[in-house]
Design a protein around this motif. Sequence first.
Motif, mmCIF file in Angstrom:
data_model
loop_
_atom_site.group_PDB
_atom_site.id
_atom_site.type_symbol
_atom_site.label_atom_id
_atom_site.label_comp_id
_atom_site.label_asym_id
_atom_site.label_seq_id
_atom_site.Cartn_x
_atom_site.Cartn_y
_atom_site.Cartn_z
ATOM 1 N N TYR A 161 6.224 37.740 -1.463
ATOM 2 C CA TYR A 161 6.106 38.722 -0.981
ATOM 3 C C TYR A 161 6.954 40.277 -1.937
ATOM 4 N N VAL A 162 7.570 41.193 -1.798
ATOM 5 C CA VAL A 162 7.782 42.310 -2.840
ATOM 6 C C VAL A 162 8.644 43.188 -2.118
ATOM 7 N N GLU A 163 9.337 43.274 -2.960
ATOM 8 C CA GLU A 163 10.956 43.706 -2.834
ATOM 9 C C GLU A 163 10.836 45.171 -3.197
ATOM 10 N N ILE A 164 10.824 46.457 -2.859
ATOM 11 C CA ILE A 164 10.700 47.640 -4.038
ATOM 12 C C ILE A 164 11.947 48.423 -3.646
ATOM 13 N N ALA A 165 12.175 48.924 -4.772
ATOM 14 C CA ALA A 165 13.601 50.437 -4.170
ATOM 15 C C ALA A 165 12.872 51.317 -4.923
ATOM 16 N N GLY A 166 13.534 52.434 -4.446
ATOM 17 C CA GLY A 166 12.144 53.937 -4.472
ATOM 18 C C GLY A 166 12.565 54.772 -3.874
ATOM 19 N N MET A 167 12.250 55.962 -3.906
ATOM 20 C CA MET A 167 12.317 57.673 -3.244
ATOM 21 C C MET A 167 11.407 57.509 -2.656
ATOM 22 N N SER A 168 11.762 58.217 -1.658
ATOM 23 C CA SER A 168 10.572 58.926 -0.825
ATOM 24 C C SER A 168 10.784 60.515 -0.764
ATOM 25 N N THR A 169 9.778 60.417 -0.500
ATOM 26 C CA THR A 169 9.740 62.165 0.042
ATOM 27 C C THR A 169 8.483 62.760 1.544
ATOM 28 N N ILE A 170 8.313 63.728 2.029
ATOM 29 C CA ILE A 170 7.573 63.822 2.967
ATOM 30 C C ILE A 170 6.337 64.031 2.075
ATOM 31 N N ASN A 171 5.421 63.649 2.568
ATOM 32 C CA ASN A 171 3.553 64.117 1.433
ATOM 33 C C ASN A 171 2.985 64.857 3.086
ATOM 34 N N ASN A 172 2.325 65.417 4.050
ATOM 35 C CA ASN A 172 1.303 66.389 4.313
ATOM 36 C C ASN A 172 0.707 66.436 3.726
ATOM 37 N N SER A 173 -0.098 65.877 3.176
ATOM 38 C CA SER A 173 -1.102 66.581 3.186
ATOM 39 C C SER A 173 -2.326 66.011 3.798
ATOM 40 N N GLU A 174 -3.193 67.317 3.511
ATOM 41 C CA GLU A 174 -4.531 67.429 4.565
ATOM 42 C C GLU A 174 -5.507 66.049 3.677
ATOM 43 N N GLN A 175 -5.623 65.568 2.536
ATOM 44 C CA GLN A 175 -6.893 64.978 1.936
ATOM 45 C C GLN A 175 -6.609 63.606 2.497
ATOM 46 N N LEU A 176 -4.645 62.902 2.350
ATOM 47 C CA LEU A 176 -4.133 61.873 2.822
ATOM 48 C C LEU A 176 -4.269 61.886 4.178
ATOM 49 N N LYS A 177 -3.730 62.784 4.900
ATOM 50 C CA LYS A 177 -3.750 61.889 6.237
ATOM 51 C C LYS A 177 -5.453 62.289 6.883
ATOM 52 N N LYS A 178 -6.465 62.307 6.166
ATOM 53 C CA LYS A 178 -7.465 61.912 6.369
ATOM 54 C C LYS A 178 -8.408 60.774 6.170
ATOM 55 N N GLN A 179 -7.208 60.516 4.690
ATOM 56 C CA GLN A 179 -7.675 59.146 3.387
ATOM 57 C C GLN A 179 -7.061 58.186 4.690
ATOM 58 N N PHE A 180 -6.212 58.127 5.251
ATOM 59 C CA PHE A 180 -5.316 56.862 5.884
ATOM 60 C C PHE A 180 -5.653 56.853 7.067
ATOM 61 N N TRP A 181 -6.832 58.169 8.376
ATOM 62 C CA TRP A 181 -6.580 58.062 9.774
ATOM 63 C C TRP A 181 -7.016 56.762 9.951
ATOM 64 N N ASP A 182 -6.739 55.838 10.480
ATOM 65 C CA ASP A 182 -7.247 55.275 11.665
ATOM 66 C C ASP A 182 -6.769 55.266 12.945
ATOM 67 N N GLU A 183 -8.094 54.853 13.656
ATOM 68 C CA GLU A 183 -8.178 55.281 14.880
ATOM 69 C C GLU A 183 -6.936 54.241 15.980
ATOM 70 N N SER A 184 -6.557 53.534 15.904
ATOM 71 C CA SER A 184 -4.861 53.434 16.310
ATOM 72 C C SER A 184 -3.917 54.724 16.266
ATOM 73 N N PHE A 185 -3.858 55.263 14.774
ATOM 74 C CA PHE A 185 -3.281 56.446 16.026
ATOM 75 C C PHE A 185 -2.727 57.202 16.398
ATOM 76 N N ASN A 186 -4.356 57.119 17.446
ATOM 77 C CA ASN A 186 -4.324 58.220 18.394
ATOM 78 C C ASN A 186 -3.085 58.016 19.597
ATOM 79 N N LYS A 187 -2.532 56.149 19.719
ATOM 80 C CA LYS A 187 -1.268 56.550 20.364
ATOM 81 C C LYS A 187 -0.102 57.301 20.204
ATOM 82 N N TRP A 188 0.153 58.292 19.314
ATOM 83 C CA TRP A 188 0.865 59.140 18.566
ATOM 84 C C TRP A 188 1.001 59.485 18.042
ATOM 85 N N PHE A 189 -0.452 59.901 17.374
ATOM 86 C CA PHE A 189 -1.051 61.729 16.666
ATOM 87 C C PHE A 189 -2.467 62.240 17.948
ATOM 88 N N GLU A 190 -2.014 63.460 17.783
ATOM 89 C CA GLU A 190 -3.745 64.077 18.791
ATOM 90 C C GLU A 190 -4.808 63.971 17.540
#
Length: 140
Positions: free
Chosen positions: A79-108
């Motif tokens: 396994y991997v252990e990662i320490a890093g810095m996080s930012t909020i990414n609201n990219s429409e392209q990213l949201k479409k790229q990683f969209w999964d139907e299972s997300f319908n439980k939380w998002f429209e």
Amino acid sequence: MSQQDLKKEVVEILSNHRTGVLSSVENNKPHSRYMTFYNEDLTLFTPTKADTEKIEEIEKNPAVSVLLGYEDKGQSDTYVEIAGMSTINNSEQLKKQFWDESFNKWFEGPEDPNYVFLQIQPETVRILNNQGEPPQELNL
């Protein structure tokens, strides 16, 4: 193991394991939760709601830790252990790229304004429990 081989193995673990632990900082203490992770090379992305406490925690302190890859019986999983810095990414392209139907439980849908990603840029990556090898760190 060479750094190139180590990076290849880390990227393989990131690409083949989606469930991991994200730890952020809340009141100067670790706050951990299971999350779903996606990656582009070493950069991690995890979907979340924009109105959650983890977003507030990241805005106050962007330092995070991620554990990913430890899923079997816990005796031989690399396994991997990662320490890093996080930012909020609201990219429409990213949201479409990683969209999964299972997300319908939380998002429209992928256009839901409450659907965002935490983007994690690693500062330190360690690979652990690798066939009896001592922990190894990937130089970034």
